[in-house]
Design an enzyme around this catalytic site. Structure first.
Site, short mmCIF file in Angstrom:
data_model
loop_
_atom_site.label_atom_id
_atom_site.label_comp_id
_atom_site.label_asym_id
_atom_site.label_seq_id
_atom_site.Cartn_x
_atom_site.Cartn_y
_atom_site.Cartn_z
CD GLU A 119 -2.98 -1.07 2.28
OE1 GLU A 119 -2.84 -0.19 3.16
OE2 GLU A 119 -3.90 -1.90 2.29
CG HIS A 249 -8.51 6.65 2.85
ND1 HIS A 249 -8.58 6.47 1.49
CD2 HIS A 249 -7.90 5.54 3.34
CE1 HIS A 249 -8.03 5.32 1.17
NE2 HIS A 249 -7.61 4.73 2.28
NE ARG A 290 -4.11 5.33 4.22
CZ ARG A 290 -4.74 4.51 5.05
NH1 ARG A 290 -5.18 4.97 6.21
NH2 ARG A 290 -4.95 3.25 4.74
CG HIS A 351 -9.60 6.55 6.82
ND1 HIS A 351 -10.63 5.64 6.72
CD2 HIS A 351 -8.45 5.82 6.90
CE1 HIS A 351 -10.12 4.41 6.72
NE2 HIS A 351 -8.82 4.49 6.85
NE ARG A 386 -4.42 4.49 10.30
CZ ARG A 386 -4.81 3.75 9.27
NH1 ARG A 386 -4.10 2.70 8.91
NH2 ARG A 386 -5.92 4.04 8.62
#
Length: 464
Positions: A119, A249, A290, A351, A386
């Site tokens: 990811e 997000h 992100r 998110h 994160r």
């Protein structure tokens, strides 16, 4: 279950608020000798842990440690607590082993070994997954295991209103609002909604009540997750940390229907998904952290005066979409898009919450006998932003550590219940008004923290 309901309240060894992975795993790591009660605002399954799509990180081998640590630190803008990051990474293999033991099924290679995907902001594939519903796969098995424990009971539709304190500021439990029939005969105090107010007295209390998505109009979270632990922390001077660190997000499915935003997993971009504007041009490296991808999307939307950008999955093989991303494919079809043939419209949404109740490496808050784990807590793992798929792992690792600490403290302290603490329920009679005040309190505190951080950063720039 060794518990006691009297006219004074409900008595239990450990009270846990929340039934996501943090609350469930904490309960499972407490010994059978302790009575445990879990309380959740809605149904046990209606928590963000069930919604997690992408996966859960795992340290594959010692050679992966350095890059995993660096990826986590870089995504967090190096504001992470290094000791917390180390504990999370080092603990990941044993946690994954536990999950497999509870029945969680992760994707495997032809030779039976665990398969890993990649990811955004990960330098290598290190993420375990189950189709695109990894959170549901993990949480459902943990919930099933909890329901088999004779010392544990789950109370649904039970909302935390307050914390109970002794004169020495030690947490002695929580006040809940519930319609659960177990309390009906002995506890008579009610709200104007007909709910009963119950004093839950506990030797140790754990906040595992999730994030703050319900405070925002566009979020991937369940709307009933409204930062209740933050509001109570503000009211009772319990230490908070980094509460203005709120993750957006980059990719949720754009829809005019309203309601909870549907997440398009970061794994889609990790497997080759491409973002582009109205004229078909790529405008960002899709595998950046992100916050950077989200910012690029916002700028592109502003430039084009549009409410979304496009995400193309044409570089991903159709069989991968129909297996790994089956639920995303089905949701897109519901919205009129076949993601195997055409791009889908996406937009950023609130998110995740990196800040929260300030805790140590064992989940202990600034108040005696009160712990916090999961998204509610801030132990410094995530820093400012994160890293993808660290959320489930972080919640599990530190929930287990909290459970171990709770057990050792109970054994050492030989704590006894305080059988009659005078409580005034008048504050909660109008529950809607009470929670609206909480909402305003939390949003105001977040804004205050944001402005204070900007002020500090400007001062530091001036002094350089």
């Amino acid at each position: 279950m060794n518990c006691d309901v009297t006219a004074d309240g409900f008595f239990v060894d450990v009270a846990i608020v929340g039934t996501g992975v943090a609350g469930l795993y904490c309960a499972l790591n407490l010994p059978d000798s302790l009575s445990v009660a879990l309380f959740t605002k809605s149904r046990a399954e209606e928590c963000d842990s069930f919604l997690a799509q992408g996966g859960i990180c795992m340290l594959k081998n010692e050679a992966d440690y350095e890059s995993y640590f660096e990826d986590t630190m870089r995504a967090g803008h190096y504001e992470n607590r290094k000791e917390s990051v180390d504990i999370m990474i080092r603990s990941s293999p044993s946690v994954i082993s536990d999950l497999i033991g509870y029945g969680a099924n992760f994707e495997r290679n032809a030779d039976g070994s665990l398969a890993f995907t990649r990811e955004g902001a990960h330098s290598v594939p290190r993420i375990l997954f189950h189709e695109d519903v990894t959170g549901r796969e993990i949480t459902s098995h943990l919930l099933s295991a909890v329901k088999k424990r004779k010392n544990v009971r789950i109370f649904e539709e039970s909302t935390m209103l307050d914390v109970i304190f002794e004169k020495n500021d030690e947490c002695k439990g929580v006040v809940i609002s519930t319609k659960n029939p177990i309390f009906r005969e002995k506890i008579k105090t009610t709200s104007n909604s007909g709910n009963q107010f119950v004093s839950v007295f506990a030797k140790k209390t754990v906040w595992a009540c999730g994030g703050i998505g319900g405070l925002f109009s566009h979020s991937t979270n369940y709307p009933h997750l409204t930062g209740d632990a933050l509001a109570l922390s503000i009211r009772h001077n319990i230490a908070l940390k980094d509460i203005d660190y709120i993750q957006i997000h980059p990719t949720t499915l754009y829809s005019k229907k309203g309601g909870r935003a549907f997440l398009i997993s970061e794994s889609v971009r990790g497997e080759g998904g491409v973002l582009f504007g109205k004229n078909g041009e790529r405008f960002v490296d899709e595998l950046l952290p992100r916050d950077e991808v989200s910012q690029a999307i916002f700028l592109q939307m502003e430039k084009e005066k549009r409410d979304f950008v496009w995400l193309s999955m044409e570089k991903i093989e159709k069989n991968v979409i129909l297996s790994h991303f089956r639920h995303i494919y089905e949701k897109c079809l519901e919205e009129g898009f076949d993601c195997t043939k055409e791009p889908i419209p996406v937009v950023p949404a609130q998110h995740y919450f990196m800040g929260g109740v300030d805790v140590d490496l064992n989940g202990k808050t600034s108040v005696s006998s009160l712990f916090a784990v999961g998204e509610t807590a801030c132990n410094g793992v995530h820093g400012k932003n994160r890293l993808a798929s660290n959320s489930l792992l972080e919640s599990l690792v530190f929930a287990k550590r909290a459970a171990q600490k709770i057990n050792s403290e109970i054994l050492e302290e030989k704590a006894v219940f305080q059988k009659s603490l005078p409580l005034d329920f008048s504050l909660y009679v109008d529950e809607n008004s009470f929670f609206e005040k909480n909402r305003s309190l939390v949003l105001s505190e977040i804004e205050k923290a944001r402005k204070n951080r900007i002020k500090i950063e400007k001062t530091e720039e001036k002094n350089e």
